[in-house]
Write an enzyme that holds these catalytic residues in place. Structure first.
Site, PDB file in Angstrom:
ATOM      1  N   LEU A 120       0.851  -1.193   0.000  1.00  0.00           N
ATOM      2  CA  LEU A 120       0.000   0.000   0.000  1.00  0.00           C
ATOM      3  C   LEU A 120       0.884   1.239   0.000  1.00  0.00           C
ATOM      4  CD1 LEU A 120      -1.521  -2.230   2.153  1.00  0.00           C
ATOM      5  CD2 LEU A 120      -3.297  -0.561   1.699  1.00  0.00           C
ATOM      6  N   CYS A 121       0.645   2.142  -0.935  1.00  0.00           N
ATOM      7  CA  CYS A 121       1.578   3.243  -1.113  1.00  0.00           C
ATOM      8  C   CYS A 121       0.853   4.510  -1.567  1.00  0.00           C
ATOM      9  CB  CYS A 121       2.625   2.895  -2.173  1.00  0.00           C
ATOM     10  SG  CYS A 121       3.476   1.331  -1.884  1.00  0.00           S
TER      11      CYS A 121
END
Length: 394
Positions: free
Chosen positions: A143-144
């Site tokens: 997740l970024c």
């Protein structure tokens, strides 16, 4: 896609309830931060170390210095992962599968990554199956937040938070994700060289031979965000085990960083190559060159282009298709865009991008590092991050 979204949503709802009860506070969002650069204070945990990877060496020898320095931390991370696996599989069948079956598949990995992985196993003393597993589990959860922006002078800036470790062990006492905490000492800046000249630079975890963040000076910058999909990384890994030929995302990124000579060449590779896992590729070049490529495993769904003439001077990608609303429990997009619009194109820079990525919940308990890149001068800066309470768990 809908099923995958629903499962993740239910899991996040459950975790949110546990977290809120433990913290005795509501989910936390703050106003846009300013003046956070140069990094200081409790959210800054230090600079990533620099290492040189000599591409003229045989692949099995390239990582020896890194492994010598980081062996203890790599072994610790693998033990943390094994402890989590054994909590759900007390019979130890999964670990035996990793130790005895995965090595058979080493030769199916592309050169030179297969030989580099063998060299890392030899240098660390870890079973080669565990090193293979270490190199593929980044395909499953990343997740970024990635941002590319162009200022009024045509300078391009690329910044990202890499958030990793969701569902991988929550430490209630310390309010941290267990795997995330074990990963931070492994974050490295790498200078890949041939004949003593830099080919490209990137950020990775010690022992991982792929790239998730990288820059080729005066040509392009690149980062990858996970894309949720029912037809996701697990399916791609199963296909790989049964002999279906697809590209690992991290290996593809490192390959284009090493070999591509233009923005257009990279873009074509990222659009057309069949992948193990769906992904968002965030690609930047020189003035006017930037896009977010939304990928299934098989092909490209969308290429979202920068268009400064129409007022679109930045692209911002988290983990949701840009034409859809993000999940309400994981909306980093809205606060990040609010901060970008407040900064304006006139004032955009690496320091102000660091401000955006330091604003909760863009910064959260999963954030491992913040990377800042400028293609025009080859700048790569990487900072280890922490998010003291009150802070969202993702």
């Amino acid at each position: 896609m809908a099923l995958g979204f629903s499962v993740r949503c239910c899991a996040l709802l459950f975790l949110c309830g546990l977290w809120t009860r433990a913290q005795d506070i509501p989910p936390y969002t703050e106003d846009c931060r300013t003046g956070t650069y140069p990094p200081t204070g409790p959210t800054f945990k230090g600079n990533a170390s620099w290492y040189t990877i000599n591409l003229d060496l045989p692949p099995e020898e390239r990582w020896n210095k890194v492994i010598k320095d980081k062996k203890k931390e790599i072994v610790n991370l693998m033990q943390v992962i094994k402890d989590l696996v054994e909590a759900f599989d007390p019979t130890g069948q999964v670990i035996r599968l990793v130790d005895y079956k995965l090595p058979i598949l080493l030769d199916s990995l592309p050169y030179p990554f297969n030989e580099e992985i063998q060299g890392i196993a030899d240098a660390s003393g870890l079973p080669v199956g565990e090193v293979i597993f270490y190199n593929i589990f980044y395909e499953l959860s990343c997740l970024c937040t990635s941002i590319i922006a162009e200022d009024e002078k045509g300078r391009m800036f690329h910044a990202r938070n890499l958030d990793f470790g969701l569902f991988l062990g929550w430490d209630i006492k310390h309010s941290t994700w267990i795997v995330n905490r074990a990963l931070k000492p492994l974050v490295l800046n790498l200078d890949f060289q041939k004949r003593n000249k830099t080919v490209f630079k990137g950020v990775t975890f010690a022992g991982y031979v792929g790239m998730l963040t990288g820059i080729k000076s005066n040509i392009f910058t690149l980062s990858m965000n996970e894309r949720y999909s029912l037809d996701g990384g697990f399916m791609g890994i199963l296909e790989w085990i049964f002999g279906v030929n697809s590209s690992w995302v991290g290996f593809l990124m490192r390959s284009v960083l090493e070999n591509a000579t233009s923005y257009k060449e990279v873009k074509k590779e990222l659009v057309e190559t069949k992948l193990i896992a769906p992904a968002y590729f965030i690609l930047g070049g020189k003035s006017g060159e930037a896009c977010v490529i939304t990928r299934t495993r098989e092909d490209s769904m969308d290429v979202w282009e920068l268009d400064v003439k129409q007022g679109m001077w930045y692209l911002l990608e988290t983990n949701y298709d840009h034409w859809n609303q993000p999940m309400f429990l994981d909306d980093r997009r809205t606060p990040a865009m609010k901060c970008m619009n407040r900064i304006t194109q006139k004032n955009i820079s690496l320091p102000t991008l660091y401000d955006v990525l330091s604003t909760k919940p863009v910064l959260n308990k999963l954030t491992t590092y913040t990377a800042l890149m400028s293609v025009d001068d080859g700048t790569l800066e990487t900072y280890l991050r922490d998010c003291p309470n009150p802070c969202m768990p993702w």
